[in-house]
Each structure stands twice: as structure tokens, then as C-alpha cells.
Motif scaffolding. Sequence first.
Motif, PDB file in Angstrom:
ATOM      1  N   GLN A   1       0.832  -1.209   0.000  1.00 30.96           N
ATOM      2  CA  GLN A   1       0.000   0.000   0.000  1.00 30.96           C
ATOM      3  C   GLN A   1       0.861   1.251   0.000  1.00 30.96           C
ATOM      4  N   ARG A   2       1.933   1.226   0.778  1.00 37.14           N
ATOM      5  CA  ARG A   2       2.792   2.401   0.838  1.00 37.14           C
ATOM      6  C   ARG A   2       3.502   2.628  -0.500  1.00 37.14           C
ATOM      7  N   LEU A   3       3.905   1.540  -1.137  1.00 31.19           N
ATOM      8  CA  LEU A   3       4.532   1.690  -2.451  1.00 31.19           C
ATOM      9  C   LEU A   3       3.544   2.240  -3.474  1.00 31.19           C
ATOM     10  N   VAL A   4       2.278   1.790  -3.421  1.00 30.87           N
ATOM     11  CA  VAL A   4       1.254   2.306  -4.339  1.00 30.87           C
ATOM     12  C   VAL A   4       1.050   3.799  -4.101  1.00 30.87           C
ATOM     13  N   ARG A   5       0.985   4.196  -2.810  1.00 28.14           N
ATOM     14  CA  ARG A   5       0.809   5.626  -2.500  1.00 28.14           C
ATOM     15  C   ARG A   5       1.999   6.436  -2.999  1.00 28.14           C
ATOM     16  N   LEU A   6       3.203   5.875  -2.823  1.00 27.83           N
ATOM     17  CA  LEU A   6       4.386   6.590  -3.296  1.00 27.83           C
ATOM     18  C   LEU A   6       4.350   6.782  -4.815  1.00 27.83           C
ATOM     19  N   ARG A   7       3.986   5.728  -5.528  1.00 27.55           N
ATOM     20  CA  ARG A   7       3.897   5.863  -6.997  1.00 27.55           C
ATOM     21  C   ARG A   7       2.873   6.922  -7.377  1.00 27.55           C
ATOM     22  N   ASP A   8       1.752   6.962  -6.658  1.00 26.83           N
ATOM     23  CA  ASP A   8       0.711   7.947  -6.972  1.00 26.83           C
ATOM     24  C   ASP A   8       1.208   9.368  -6.717  1.00 26.83           C
ATOM     25  N   VAL A   9       1.906   9.572  -5.578  1.00 22.33           N
ATOM     26  CA  VAL A   9       2.409  10.915  -5.259  1.00 22.33           C
ATOM     27  C   VAL A   9       3.425  11.362  -6.301  1.00 22.33           C
ATOM     28  N   LEU A  10       4.354  10.475  -6.645  1.00 24.12           N
ATOM     29  CA  LEU A  10       5.361  10.844  -7.644  1.00 24.12           C
ATOM     30  C   LEU A  10       4.726  11.053  -9.015  1.00 24.12           C
ATOM     31  N   SER A  11       3.675  10.280  -9.348  1.00 29.25           N
ATOM     32  CA  SER A  11       2.984  10.472 -10.620  1.00 29.25           C
ATOM     33  C   SER A  11       2.298  11.833 -10.662  1.00 29.25           C
ATOM     34  N   ARG A  12       1.662  12.204  -9.548  1.00 27.98           N
ATOM     35  CA  ARG A  12       1.017  13.529  -9.499  1.00 27.98           C
ATOM     36  C   ARG A  12       2.051  14.633  -9.617  1.00 27.98           C
TER      37      ARG A  12
ATOM     38  N   GLY B   1      12.684  18.849 -14.711  1.00 31.45           N
ATOM     39  CA  GLY B   1      12.048  17.599 -15.088  1.00 31.45           C
ATOM     40  C   GLY B   1      11.756  16.740 -13.866  1.00 31.45           C
ATOM     41  N   PRO B   2      11.169  15.572 -14.063  1.00 31.99           N
ATOM     42  CA  PRO B   2      10.865  14.683 -12.934  1.00 31.99           C
ATOM     43  C   PRO B   2      12.147  14.213 -12.258  1.00 31.99           C
ATOM     44  N   SER B   3      12.032  13.869 -10.969  1.00 32.41           N
ATOM     45  CA  SER B   3      13.196  13.458 -10.174  1.00 32.41           C
ATOM     46  C   SER B   3      13.604  12.028 -10.529  1.00 32.41           C
ATOM     47  N   ILE B   4      14.721  11.891 -11.222  1.00 29.19           N
ATOM     48  CA  ILE B   4      15.224  10.564 -11.580  1.00 29.19           C
ATOM     49  C   ILE B   4      15.667   9.806 -10.326  1.00 29.19           C
ATOM     50  N   ALA B   5      16.250  10.539  -9.369  1.00 30.58           N
ATOM     51  CA  ALA B   5      16.753   9.891  -8.152  1.00 30.58           C
ATOM     52  C   ALA B   5      15.623   9.229  -7.368  1.00 30.58           C
ATOM     53  N   LEU B   6      14.473   9.946  -7.258  1.00 34.59           N
ATOM     54  CA  LEU B   6      13.347   9.372  -6.522  1.00 34.59           C
ATOM     55  C   LEU B   6      12.796   8.151  -7.254  1.00 34.59           C
ATOM     56  N   GLN B   7      12.761   8.189  -8.555  1.00 35.20           N
ATOM     57  CA  GLN B   7      12.279   7.027  -9.308  1.00 35.20           C
ATOM     58  C   GLN B   7      13.202   5.830  -9.109  1.00 35.20           C
ATOM     59  N   GLU B   8      14.499   6.092  -9.072  1.00 29.39           N
ATOM     60  CA  GLU B   8      15.448   5.006  -8.838  1.00 29.39           C
ATOM     61  C   GLU B   8      15.299   4.434  -7.425  1.00 29.39           C
ATOM     62  N   GLN B   9      15.099   5.315  -6.455  1.00 32.95           N
ATOM     63  CA  GLN B   9      14.890   4.835  -5.083  1.00 32.95           C
ATOM     64  C   GLN B   9      13.600   4.033  -4.972  1.00 32.95           C
ATOM     65  N   LEU B  10      12.561   4.465  -5.682  1.00 31.59           N
ATOM     66  CA  LEU B  10      11.304   3.728  -5.679  1.00 31.59           C
ATOM     67  C   LEU B  10      11.497   2.335  -6.272  1.00 31.59           C
ATOM     68  N   ALA B  11      12.273   2.246  -7.331  1.00 31.79           N
ATOM     69  CA  ALA B  11      12.568   0.938  -7.921  1.00 31.79           C
ATOM     70  C   ALA B  11      13.356   0.063  -6.949  1.00 31.79           C
ATOM     71  N   THR B  12      14.282   0.680  -6.209  1.00 32.63           N
ATOM     72  CA  THR B  12      15.047  -0.068  -5.198  1.00 32.63           C
ATOM     73  C   THR B  12      14.130  -0.582  -4.094  1.00 32.63           C
ATOM     74  N   ALA B  13      13.182   0.260  -3.675  1.00 28.53           N
ATOM     75  CA  ALA B  13      12.227  -0.158  -2.643  1.00 28.53           C
ATOM     76  C   ALA B  13      11.394  -1.347  -3.111  1.00 28.53           C
ATOM     77  N   ALA B  14      10.950  -1.306  -4.345  1.00 33.80           N
ATOM     78  CA  ALA B  14      10.182  -2.437  -4.883  1.00 33.80           C
ATOM     79  C   ALA B  14      11.035  -3.704  -4.930  1.00 33.80           C
ATOM     80  N   GLU B  15      12.325  -3.534  -5.221  1.00 31.01           N
ATOM     81  CA  GLU B  15      13.234  -4.682  -5.243  1.00 31.01           C
ATOM     82  C   GLU B  15      13.405  -5.266  -3.835  1.00 31.01           C
ATOM     83  N   TYR B  16      13.538  -4.377  -2.844  1.00 24.65           N
ATOM     84  CA  TYR B  16      13.635  -4.853  -1.458  1.00 24.65           C
ATOM     85  C   TYR B  16      12.392  -5.647  -1.072  1.00 24.65           C
ATOM     86  N   ARG B  17      11.239  -5.167  -1.483  1.00 29.35           N
ATOM     87  CA  ARG B  17      10.007  -5.876  -1.131  1.00 29.35           C
ATOM     88  C   ARG B  17       9.970  -7.249  -1.794  1.00 29.35           C
ATOM     89  N   ARG B  18      10.358  -7.335  -3.045  1.00 30.44           N
ATOM     90  CA  ARG B  18      10.335  -8.629  -3.739  1.00 30.44           C
ATOM     91  C   ARG B  18      11.245  -9.643  -3.071  1.00 30.44           C
TER      92      ARG B  18
END
Length: 443
Positions: free
Chosen positions: A272-283, A312-329
Motif C-alpha cells: 500500500q505504501r509503495l502504491v501511494r508513493l507511486r501515486d504521489v510521484l505520478s502527481r 524535469g521529474p526526479s530521476i533519483a526518486l524514481q530510482e529509489q522507488l525501484a530499489t524499494a520495490a526490489e527490497y520488497r520482492r
Amino acid sequence: MGAGPSPSSTGGPPEPVMDRDEVDRALARLGAEHEAVETSLLALQDHAGRRLLEGAGLTGVTKERWASTEQSISLLWAYFDAYTAALESARELRARRRWLGREDLVELTERLRGESVTLSGAALHSAPTLAGGPARLTERFTLAELVNRMNELYARALDLVVAADAVWSALPARIDLLAAELHRTRGLAHSVGVRPGEHPSGDDLESITAELADLRAQVISDPLAFWVPAPGSSAPGGGRPDTGRYDRAARALEDVRREIDAVLTVRQDAEQRLVRLRDVLSRADRTLAEARSARGEVLAKIAASEVPAVSGPSIALQEQLATAAEYRRHSQWHRLSPLLESLEREAEDELLRARESLTAVTAPLAVRAELRGRLDAYKAKVARHGMAEDPLLIERYDAARRMLWSAPCDLRVAEEAVLRYQRAAADVLVPRHPGPVDQRGDS
């Protein structure tokens, strides 16, 4: 029955010779004291703490003090045996005849009040004296002195035995319970990836494990090192176990449990937290895209205006989000927990920054819209008052409108044109007051 004084064995003033009633009362009192001492010695002999001390592999201060106490207990029994023999001898002398002669009373007085008890031998040689000086090979006592000496030795021995037993009764059981809780916590920590060398709490668990093992070993071998005597207390065993090290270990384990609970919470709501994070960054990205589009519009439609650049959009935050998803997997919850917390803060900051950028970029368009609205509002007001056909107002309205609806729009010039129309409208709607009217008429 009266009697004269008996000679003193110490060379001092002679003791008054006791009569028969005094002898009987003294024997009864000494018999009661004998029974009380015997009961106390047997209780000390059977005390669980004493038995544990005898069988334990002692170290440190406990080993040193128990060695001295064992000698004191041996001396205590030697004193008691001598006391018992002297009392029995006096009882036998009293029981020889119903009516006591002077010689009998003199002898009984000497035995009951004088220094009639002599101790010598290995027991006295091996035991320390109460004053701490060298032991003597021979000592003489009155029965009263012997009772006092036994009471002092008994109190010292009992104080040590009770203190050691209190520590052994309190601390090892609590340490074992904490160790069991530590074992459960280690299993839970392992399941969520909190391991030594990979997470600080894993290292803390290793440290607590070693501390509890060391603490338990020291408590078992040297309990008196964990005893705090009560200030001013003369009662045997007056004091309390020192639980300082145990309490620190318990607090450290509680801190680790809270950390693991936080990791477990992350595991439960990570998706749920990852979904919320994706939504915030998408907005935030959509808002920045809107700001970039608006900036192009502003540059095309507004002249002489400073429009801030849009990142432009934050590349660093997108990379961290991808890392978080990897940690969860890979169920690396201990790493995911701090990453999610920092990402949530930074994502909200990114969305706020995007909104502020959009506001800053569209500010000139908002100013133009406000000027257009103000111009149309004054035109409607003029029309309601029937002044819409006024040539000056028509001219100034058309001038302001051309500036506001043309591209690029010079906001400074357009605002001046709107102000000129407002002033003209105000003059028409609020005319100057006429001068005084002559109401006398023509003559």
C-alpha cells in the motif's frame, strides 16, 4: 538459703554466691538460650542458600567471604558443643542432691557466671576472630559471653547466606526469562532479515546474547558481587539484589523489539505504501508537465515577463522507488523500512515543489485573467447604469480589450489601460456635484 562470695577466676572482685533459686532460674534461662541457638544452627545448616554455597564453584568476593564464613560456622559449632557440655555439667551437678550445700552453690556459681568454658585446638586456630586479629590457641568464656559470641557469628553467617540466596532467587530466573524472550526475538528478527552484520539491531541482539550469558555465569559464581546492602540495616540479609546490568539488557532488548515491530509493520503494509508513493510521484510528474506546458503558453502570450524554468521529474526518486520495490520482492524488510520513510518525505516534498513551480509559472496568466475579469465587471456595471454608449468609455474599453486579448500581452501596459477605463467609468457613474441652483425664477 544465704551464702558468701565465691572466688573469681579472673582475679577480680569475687562473684556473689548464688542461692538455690537463682541457680534454678539461671539454668532455665541458659537452657532456653541453648534451645534457641540449636534451632538457629539447625536452620542455618538446612538453609537452601548455605547448601548452594557449599556446592557452587564460587569466584570473586563470594569465594573469599564464604571461605571465611565456613570457618566461622565451624567455630560456631565448636562454641555450641562447648556450651552444651558446660550446661549439661551444671545440670548434672544441680541434680545430685535436692538441697545444695555451700560448696555446691560456690561451684555452680563459678560454672554459671564465671569463665568456666575453655576452648582450644584446631577449631580456634583455623577460625578468624571477630576483631579480625590473629586467632588464639586457647580462649576462656563465661556462658553469657559464649552466647553473645555465637549470636555474632550466626548473624554474620546468616547475613551472607541470605544475601547469596536472595541474589540466586531473583536474578537467574529473570535472566532465563529474558533469555527465552531474546531467543524468540532472534527468530523473529531472522525472519524479517534483521541479522548480525546486516542490520544494527541484529548486532544488538548478538551483544545482548553475550551479555546475558556472561551475566548469568557471574551471578551463579559470585552472587555477592550483585548484592547492595541496605544502609543502616542490622538485620541479616538487609539489602537488595543489584539488577542494573539486567535492567540495561532488558531495555536494550525492548529497543530491538520495537525496531522489529516497525519492520513487521513495513512488511504488512509495504505494498500500500509503495502504491501511494507511486501515486504521489505520478502527481508530481503530471504537475511538472503541466507547468512546462503552461510555461510555453506564458512565453507565447505574455510579453516582458520573467517566467521561471521548470525542472524535469526526479530521476533519483524514481530510482529509489525501484530499489524499494526490489527490497520488497526479496523480503529485505529491514532495508525497506528506512527507505520507505525517507521516500515518503521526499515524495511529498517533490509534489509540493511541483505545485509551487506551476503556481509560479502561471502567475502572469492569472494576472491577465484577473485584469480581464475586472474590465468586464466594470463594463457590466456601466451598462446597468445606461452609460454603455458613452464614447469615451467605448474608446477606453476597446483599447484595454485589444491589449488583454492580443498576444503577446504586455501586462504592465494592459493594466494601465484597465485603470484608465476604471477611472473614466468612475467619473461617469459618480459625477461631480453641481453648484447651487437659483430657484427664484424669472421675474
